[in-house]
Scaffold this active site. Structure first.
Site, short mmCIF file in Angstrom:
data_model
loop_
_atom_site.label_atom_id
_atom_site.label_comp_id
_atom_site.label_asym_id
_atom_site.label_seq_id
_atom_site.Cartn_x
_atom_site.Cartn_y
_atom_site.Cartn_z
N GLU A 32 81.52 28.68 89.58
CA GLU A 32 80.11 28.22 90.63
C GLU A 32 80.36 28.87 91.87
OE1 GLU A 32 80.18 23.89 90.58
OE2 GLU A 32 79.22 23.87 88.83
N GLU B 12 78.76 24.13 81.42
CA GLU B 12 78.62 22.50 82.12
C GLU B 12 77.26 22.10 82.09
OE1 GLU B 12 81.12 21.98 85.84
OE2 GLU B 12 81.98 23.62 85.60
#
Length: 752
Positions: free
Chosen positions: A373, A454
């Protein structure tokens, strides 16, 4: 011949570090590895407690067998910044909490007692990945994996990379690249099948510490797959006498713009993310606990892939993935933050250490070489990808991001897609959508290899004891993403956040230092959402039928049990309530792309009158599962559910008497029909008799009707009795056995 032996017992441990300690015997506690420097409570703790220095020390008596040999200590991992001394001389520093390192003792040993001192600094050093920013997980300090004493010939093998090109051809090839401490000589490789039978043999000349061995024309080779995870062994011998064993598999992976192929066949990837942490003991759990997590993912949850979020995990976990056919997305340490030049240099080393340790695992199908991320960082990610490709051309690179239109430097576009939760954000006009299209995410003109890494997680945290309606929504959100991924051929698959709840920093989670993002509890006990995954298994692997209900009229806002979600791989479900009996099939209209859509029973099937009105007597129900017209499952739900049984369920009734081994035991409060009582929250007192001890406090509390514990063995052989006392259920017990350990295989190969 080499000799590898565990050196886990007999370490002295002390909090803090003083430079004078490297030259004097350490005063402290005697501990056995794996070891957690600070055992935190289950929740509401101060995570800075382990963010400091600690010292480990051990004495080694000289052994004449070490004469003219190389002697080293191999640390499988230590968190986070390690320095090793031998007899007061610094040998090695290792600023990576997740990969192995070796401390060469040979030049520093004396013919007497030798003192090994290790300083472990658990501080969040901003020059070491993953530190420098906020991270949503804990990095428990300690020597938390095994330590090995290795006695080697002077000329010994350092590593072996095994590649299997053209596995779909009739005649197979094995290419082995050997690196060694021998500058010249020969290396021989023998390929053995699962029975130990030899199927091929070849040699290669060592030049400049390196040899290439090619074995060609191999026939009747079984391919490694998720369904048939066949493993072979390469026995590699140097002419110095050094010999090692390395397992591998024959399999081909292809990531395409139209999905993922394993051995030339399409396979939709479906899995969950896993942290390597455990309650109380942090990272410090041994071989069996690591293996059991892999088994839960593959067998209990029906996953075919796991992502090692967000760092390389235990070799025991990866070994078990190889053995049971669980694919792995492995990635380097990090979480959102990219540090400065020194930090980035260390991250490049993270890439190399990860790949060189793990390149022979057939289960690993992609290397994650981007900080989870993080923002785009062109120059840095050019380097991480180049490092991976230079070491391994057989697997693609991926880079997990959550920003759209991110620069694609990797081979596979890997995306954390939380769009399903965004429709709830204030001011957001987005309709409820399970996943974005690939084109919306990448901004590229053409499709590319693409996987969701995710989803859900922090967008809808759910505790095991939350109200039924909340848990039903949790289930639906996982089903919606799974269905959307199965519906889109441009998506290779999806890996949900996450397998189980985990401890975290104060900046995340529910304020109790737990992220309740899992489909299982922190003790690996299923929440309802776990069955969204396990119900996708074929019925041949076990019947699954889990109604998402506590069966109480007043649990829903408007009363009753409808709509009722039944997570199942049956092809019909029958609901019987009072005098009404009806069968309902899977909801293919809403979830038709899933292998096994849920059965959703609602007012399409029952009128309000058929299930009674508020104020009328409440009845029990019966839910029956049918497959091909035959009854295969039944669940009874009493109208007057009362606590009846405390179920005590160990993962195994015996284990080898190894002081680094654990046995997990789950506790469940059940009603008279065997259903978990989700809202029964009462204490349990634990007492152990025999060669084991409780990890954590000897009192636990049922939450969501369940709790758990790991028992760590002492190393002695004998009977273990766990006594569990409850105000509600009295005292009950379970008996386990610590049995003599099997002889160690002294030929393990360790990549360095």
């Amino acid at each position: 011949m080499r000799n590898n032996s565990k050196l886990n017992a007999g370490w002295t441990f002390a909090a803090g570090f003083d430079a004078a300690w490297v030259n004097t015997p350490l005063a402290g506690d005697t501990v056995t590895l794996p070891h957690n420097a600070v055992d935190l409570p289950l929740n509401y703790f101060d995570e800075t407690a382990y963010q400091r220095a600690f010292t480990y020390q051990r004495e080694l008596a000289w052994d004449d067998a070490w004469t003219d040999r190389e002697v080293e200590l191999r640390f499988d991992a230590a968190m986070a910044d390690a320095v090793v001394w031998c007899n007061g001389v610094e040998i090695i520093r290792h600023a990576d909490g997740y990969t192995p390192f070796a401390a060469r003792l040979t030049p520093h040993l004396t013919r007497g007692i030798n003192r090994i001192t290790v300083r472990i600094d658990g501080s969040e050093n901003p020059e070491i990945p993953p530190f420098g920013g906020r991270i949503d997980y804990l990095t428990y300090a300690g020597i938390y994996r095994d330590v090995w004493l290795r006695v080697l010939p002077r000329a010994h093998l350092r590593n072996a990379k095994i590649e299997t090109p053209d596995v779909l051809a009739a005649d197979k090839t094995v290419k082995i690249t050997v690196t060694s401490e021998a500058a010249s000589g020969t290396a021989e490789a023998v390929i053995l099948d699962a029975t130990g039978a030899e199927i091929a043999r070849a040699t290669g000349a060592i030049t400049d510490n390196r040899a290439e061995i090619n074995l060609t024309g191999l026939q009747n080779i079984a391919l490694w797959s998720t369904e048939t995870p066949v493993l072979y062994t390469a026995q590699i011998t140097l002419d110095s006498g050094d010999k090692t064993l390395t397992r591998f598999g024959f399999r081909q992976i292809d990531w395409t713009a139209k999905g993922f192929l394993l051995n030339g066949k399409p396979l939709k990837l479906r899995g969950l993310n896993r942290h390597q942490s455990f309650p109380y003991s942090g990272y410090a759990q041994g071989k069996r606990a690591q293996e059991r997590d892999a088994e839960i993912l593959r067998h209990d949850l029906g996953c075919n892939i796991v992502r090692t979020s967000h760092y390389p995990q235990s070799s025991y976990f990866l070994d078990r993935c190889d053995e049971i056919g669980l694919l792995v997305f492995e990635e380097i340490p990090g979480w959102q933050h990219i540090g400065g030049a020194k930090w980035q240099d260390e991250s490049i080393q993270n890439v190399a250490r990860m790949i060189e340790r793990d390149w022979n695992h057939p289960s690993i199908i992609i290397w994650g070489v981007r900080i989870n991320e993080s923002m785009d960082a062109h120059d840095f990610y050019i380097r991480t990808n180049a490092a991976a490709r230079a070491l391994d051309t057989t697997r693609p690179t991926g880079g997990v991001r959550y920003i759209t239109e991110s620069e694609l430097l990797e081979d596979v576009y890997t995306m954390n897609d939380f769009v399903l939760g965004e429709f709830e954000l204030p001011g957001n006009n987005r309709p409820r959508t399970a996943l974005r299209t690939q084109a919306e995410v990448t901004g590229l003109p053409n499709p590319v290899p693409y996987i969701i890494t995710e989803y859900n997680g922090h967008m809808f945290p759910t505790k095991a004891g939350d109200p039924e309606a909340h848990q039903a929504e949790h289930v639906i959100r996982h089903l919606e993403v799974l269905n959307a991924a199965h519906a889109d051929p441009q998506i290779a698959g999806c890996i949900g956040w996450c397998m189980y709840d985990y401890n975290t920093h104060k900046d995340f989670g529910a304020g109790d230092r737990i992220c309740h993002h899992g489909v299982m509890t922190i003790f690996r006990e299923p929440k309802f959402a776990a069955y969204a995954y396990s119900s996708q298994k074929p019925a041949s692997e076990g019947i699954v039928m889990e109604p998402v209900t506590v069966w109480a009229r007043g649990e829903r806002n408007i009363g009753g049990v409808l709509p009722l979600i039944v997570l199942t791989n049956c092809d019909e479900v029958e609901l019987a309530f009072a005098d009404v009996v009806k069968r309902v099939g899977p909801d293919v209209e809403r979830f038709g792309h899933l292998p096994n859509p849920p059965v959703i029973i609602d007012h399409r099937h029952f009128s309000p009158d058929e299930l009674g009105h508020w104020g009328q007597s409440w009845h029990g129900g019966r839910i029956t599962g049918f497959l091909n017209g035959e009854k295969v499952a039944e669940r009874l739900f009493p109208g007057d559910s009362v606590p009846t049984t405390l179920e005590i369920l160990p993962d195994s009734t015996e284990a080898e008497a190894d002081a680094s081994a654990e046995i997990r035991v789950i506790f469940r409060a059940l009603d008279q029909a065997g259903n978990k009582m989700l809202f029964l929250n009462e204490p349990l007192t634990l007492q152990v008799e025999g060669p084991a001890k409780v990890i954590g406090p000897e009192t636990t509390v049922l939450a969501g009707g369940t709790s758990g514990v790991w028992l760590r063995l002492t190393g002695a052989v004998g009977q273990i009795t766990l006594l569990v006392t409850s105000p509600r259920f009295g005292t009950q017990s379970v008996t386990l056995q610590a049995v003599p350990p099997q002889p160690q295989n002294k030929l393990q190969t360790f990549a360095l």
